[in-house]
Design an enzyme around this catalytic site. Structure first.
Site, PDB file in Angstrom:
ATOM      1  NE  ARG A  96      16.355  10.615   0.727  1.00  0.00           N
ATOM      2  CZ  ARG A  96      16.133   9.308   0.770  1.00  0.00           C
ATOM      3  NH1 ARG A  96      17.008   8.515   1.345  1.00  0.00           N
ATOM      4  NH2 ARG A  96      15.063   8.785   0.232  1.00  0.00           N
ATOM      5  CD  GLU A  99      21.161   8.713   0.326  1.00  0.00           C
ATOM      6  OE1 GLU A  99      20.231   9.548   0.388  1.00  0.00           O
ATOM      7  OE2 GLU A  99      21.154   7.748  -0.445  1.00  0.00           O
ATOM      8  CB  SER A 122      35.204  24.975  13.445  1.00  0.00           C
ATOM      9  OG  SER A 122      34.474  25.178  14.642  1.00  0.00           O
TER      10      SER A 122
END
Length: 155
Positions: A96, A99, A122
């Site tokens: 996930r 995704e 960063s």
């Protein structure tokens, strides 16, 4: 802006290109476009990049705001195919996060660069917290990330 491609052959990629051209032509920001259609800039950018489908009213609003061909409305309403090239872990939780980056990564980059300039966030000088947020529909996972902005050097 009109008549860039034949309407019956228009793809999400074509409409994305039209949106980017119109955004530059108008000197607009993603935040400005989002405000014009009453949506968040993160969602608006993601949908403009073809990673989400616009509801009919929002598709019509962005087409009108950016002076796109009316045929672009139907394309913006089409469900997306969310594909990006990378090996993705099969663990559901980790997947996930992949995704999220696959769908919203270009959006995050665009909004960071509009706010700070050409550079990155960063991951070394970086904070992240995960908290539970109670919600009647089911508790939510809140992930907060904060990283130092690092501008690219010209040399």
């Amino acid at each position: 802006m009109k008549d860039i491609v034949t309407p019956e052959l228009m793809t999400k990629e074509d409409v994305t290109a039209m949106i980017i051209i119109a955004k530059k032509r108008m000197g607009e920001t993603w935040d400005g476009i989002a405000k014009a259609i009453d949506m968040s800039p993160v969602w608006t950018h993601s949908a403009c990049m073809g990673m989400n489908a616009f509801p009919a009213d929002k598709a019509a609003a962005i087409v009108a705001f950016l002076d796109l061909p009316t045929e672009a409305t139907d394309v913006l309403e089409e469900y997306p195919t969310k594909i990006w090239e990378q090996a993705v872990p099969t663990d559901p939780c980790i997947y996930r996060f992949y995704e999220i980056v696959g769908v919203y990564g270009p959006t995050l980059k665009a909004l960071i660069q509009e706010e700070f300039g050409d550079g990155i966030m960063s991951a070394i000088d970086f904070d992240m917290s995960i908290t539970r947020v109670e919600n009647p529909k089911g508790d939510r996972v809140k992930v907060e990330m904060s990283g130092k902005f690092l501008g690219y050097n010209a040399w």
